[in-house]
Design an enzyme around this catalytic site. Structure first.
Site, mmCIF file in Angstrom:
data_model
loop_
_atom_site.group_PDB
_atom_site.id
_atom_site.type_symbol
_atom_site.label_atom_id
_atom_site.label_comp_id
_atom_site.label_asym_id
_atom_site.label_seq_id
_atom_site.Cartn_x
_atom_site.Cartn_y
_atom_site.Cartn_z
ATOM 1 N N ARG A 261 -4.919 58.132 -12.012
ATOM 2 C CA ARG A 261 -5.151 56.795 -12.554
ATOM 3 C C ARG A 261 -5.592 56.903 -14.007
ATOM 4 O O ARG A 261 -6.413 57.754 -14.361
ATOM 5 C CB ARG A 261 -6.202 56.046 -11.733
ATOM 6 C CG ARG A 261 -5.726 55.742 -10.321
ATOM 7 C CD ARG A 261 -6.695 54.901 -9.541
ATOM 8 N NE ARG A 261 -6.246 54.773 -8.156
ATOM 9 C CZ ARG A 261 -6.954 54.218 -7.172
ATOM 10 N NH1 ARG A 261 -8.166 53.736 -7.443
ATOM 11 N NH2 ARG A 261 -6.472 54.149 -5.958
ATOM 12 N N ARG A 276 -15.649 58.409 -12.280
ATOM 13 C CA ARG A 276 -14.403 57.763 -12.706
ATOM 14 C C ARG A 276 -13.559 58.791 -13.467
ATOM 15 O O ARG A 276 -13.747 59.005 -14.660
ATOM 16 C CB ARG A 276 -14.721 56.550 -13.585
ATOM 17 C CG ARG A 276 -13.561 55.570 -13.734
ATOM 18 C CD ARG A 276 -13.997 54.361 -14.541
ATOM 19 N NE ARG A 276 -15.050 53.619 -13.910
ATOM 20 C CZ ARG A 276 -14.864 52.702 -12.939
ATOM 21 N NH1 ARG A 276 -13.654 52.433 -12.519
ATOM 22 N NH2 ARG A 276 -15.885 52.071 -12.416
ATOM 23 N N GLU A 350 -19.049 52.377 -5.043
ATOM 24 C CA GLU A 350 -17.888 52.252 -4.164
ATOM 25 C C GLU A 350 -17.256 53.615 -3.874
ATOM 26 O O GLU A 350 -16.976 54.396 -4.782
ATOM 27 C CB GLU A 350 -16.836 51.347 -4.804
ATOM 28 C CG GLU A 350 -15.594 51.160 -3.943
ATOM 29 C CD GLU A 350 -14.380 50.701 -4.732
ATOM 30 O OE1 GLU A 350 -13.262 51.077 -4.354
ATOM 31 O OE2 GLU A 350 -14.565 49.992 -5.741
ATOM 32 N N SER A 353 -12.276 51.548 0.240
ATOM 33 C CA SER A 353 -11.796 50.180 0.152
ATOM 34 C C SER A 353 -10.772 49.945 1.256
ATOM 35 O O SER A 353 -9.756 50.635 1.317
ATOM 36 C CB SER A 353 -11.162 49.917 -1.219
ATOM 37 O OG SER A 353 -10.820 48.553 -1.359
ATOM 38 N N ARG A 391 -15.266 62.032 -5.963
ATOM 39 C CA ARG A 391 -16.319 61.015 -6.006
ATOM 40 C C ARG A 391 -17.319 61.171 -4.866
ATOM 41 O O ARG A 391 -18.533 60.988 -5.061
ATOM 42 C CB ARG A 391 -15.716 59.615 -5.996
ATOM 43 C CG ARG A 391 -16.782 58.526 -6.149
ATOM 44 C CD ARG A 391 -16.219 57.126 -6.211
ATOM 45 N NE ARG A 391 -15.496 56.873 -7.465
ATOM 46 C CZ ARG A 391 -15.098 55.657 -7.847
ATOM 47 N NH1 ARG A 391 -15.349 54.603 -7.076
ATOM 48 N NH2 ARG A 391 -14.452 55.501 -8.987
#
Length: 425
Positions: A261, A276, A350, A353, A391
């Site tokens: 990403r 991130r 987070e 999801s 993460r």
């Protein structure tokens, strides 16, 4: 993608969805374009019918020896064909424009989705476990990584640029261990593990709802018309595009892949550490099930429970939140996030999801099944993270650190780490 007839029948809901999701969707232009398309289609079909009738008349006149009448009818056919050439070109353009606009239509949210502007208005549903209370000054995951020589961010940046990292030694083994744990949990629960392409066609991203709106977040491979996927969901769903699948039981898939990403728009946010990054690994749950809201809601709760179970095995405190409309993607009908406690942030971050998309992806992808009466229907699709790393290493290292700098390894991970109970300096 939404059905055009459904959009016309539910215009008010679509207008509200545009507001609730804060998307740029020109509904009025789509309605006008569809009106034009319908008008052109009617006119085209009328002229085609007229041409077909005249063609038959030509044949009949010529058989009867009435050459003059036959030639007059031929000229009329030629005139209609010239007119049809213009109409068909206009119809093709209108159909293409309608298709392009339909790709921008947002999936309506569920009745129990909170209406809100952004993630600050997500609604906490429950918490599991308590954040640790340290009797010492805790280190963050970067300090712990350097202490144990398992994370090297400066050398990662040297090789790959900003938001890059290196995992080495026990850091790499921990990274692999959480993935193996997730795969084993999902296998026990009926999921088929799959290693899928991460280099994908643009159609795969369009069919799954990541394009056209997400191009700025996706890496393009120049000159090849290929892109790097940000989740194996893209490939897992696309594997079955334009197929009629057997959904006697929901299709449960577990994709293992590296993900990429660009993180456009995140400049200055989460710049320290592993939160991130541009490249990461993920075990993704994807489900295809019947076009039934009760069935897909049950599957949403199932894949959410799978992720929670993995976090419980990792002995990490977390909370589940209902994602509000303004924090949802174009494609999502209903979404839960799981946020895991990260001591260095002093907050939950987070890590998972879970989304129910109803038939939004399947309609774009052409994935159908036959119901009990043999009728073809578009299936429902769902997805949820099982684990995303590195993460997840943030809460894993930070919550389980000890005063002497060692890191406790949860019992569920030990079989993948040679029985090791602690990371020691």
């Amino acid at each position: 993608m939404l059905d055009m007839n459904w959009i016309r029948e539910n215009e008010e809901l679509v207008r509200n969805t545009v507001i609730w999701k804060k998307v740029d969707f020109p509904l009025d232009e789509l309605l006008e374009c569809d009106d034009k398309r319908r008008s052109l289609l009617r006119e085209t079909e009328q002229h085609r019918a007229e041409r077909n009738a005249l063609t038959k008349e030509v044949e009949q006149r010529l058989r009867q020896g009435d050459t003059a009448a036959g030639e007059r009818a031929k000229e009329q056919v030629r005139e209609i064909n010239r007119l049809l050439g213009t109409l068909e070109a206009a119809l093709t353009a209108a159909e293409q424009r309608c298709s392009d606009l339909l790709l921008l239509a947002p999936n309506p949210v569920s009745a129990d989705t909170p209406i809100g502007a952004d993630d600050s208005e997500n609604v906490e549903l429950r918490q599991h476990g308590n954040p640790p209370e340290f009797s010492f000054t805790p280190r963050d995951h970067v300090e712990l990584g350097e202490l144990h020589d398992i994370i090297d961010i400066p050398r990662g940046v040297k090789a790959g640029g900003s938001r890059s990292y290196v995992l080495k030694g026990n850091g790499l083994l921990l990274h692999l261990a959480v993935q193996r744990l997730a795969l084993d949990v999902l296998a026990e629960r009926g999921f088929t593990a799959m290693d899928v392409p991460v280099i994908v066609r643009p159609e795969a991203l369009e069919r799954t709802g990541f394009f056209p709106g997400g191009k700025d977040q996706t890496y393009e491979l120049g000159g090849d018309n290929r892109w790097l996927a940000g989740t194996s969901e893209v490939s897992l769903v696309s594997l079955y595009s334009d197929e009629i699948v057997d959904l006697g039981e929901p299709m449960r898939l577990a994709g293992m892949s590296t993900c990429f990403r660009r993180e456009v728009g995140s400049a200055g946010r989460d710049v320290r550490g592993l939160y991130r990054v541009h490249q990461f690994s993920k075990i993704e749950q994807v489900v295809l099930c019947k076009n039934d809201p009760d069935t897909s809601e049950r599957m949403l709760q199932e894949i959410l429970a799978n992720a929670e179970h993995i976090l419980q095995l990792l002995e990490l405190p977390y909370r589940v939140v209902a994602v509000c409309s303004g924090d949802m993607a174009l494609k999502t009908h209903k979404q839960y996030d799981i946020e895991t406690w990260m001591p260095s942030r002093g907050a939950y971050g987070e890590t998972h999801s879970a989304s129910n998309l109803h038939d939004f992806q399947a309609r774009r992808s052409g994935i159908r099944y036959r119901d009990e009466d043999g009728r073809l229907k578009y299936c429902h699709t769902l997805n949820n993270t099982a684990v995303a790393t590195p993460r997840i290493l943030i809460p894993l290292l930070e919550n389980h650190q000890q005063e002497d700098g060692s890191v406790y390894i949860p019992a569920a991970l030990r079989p993948y780490l040679g029985g090791k109970q602690y990371l020691n300096r």
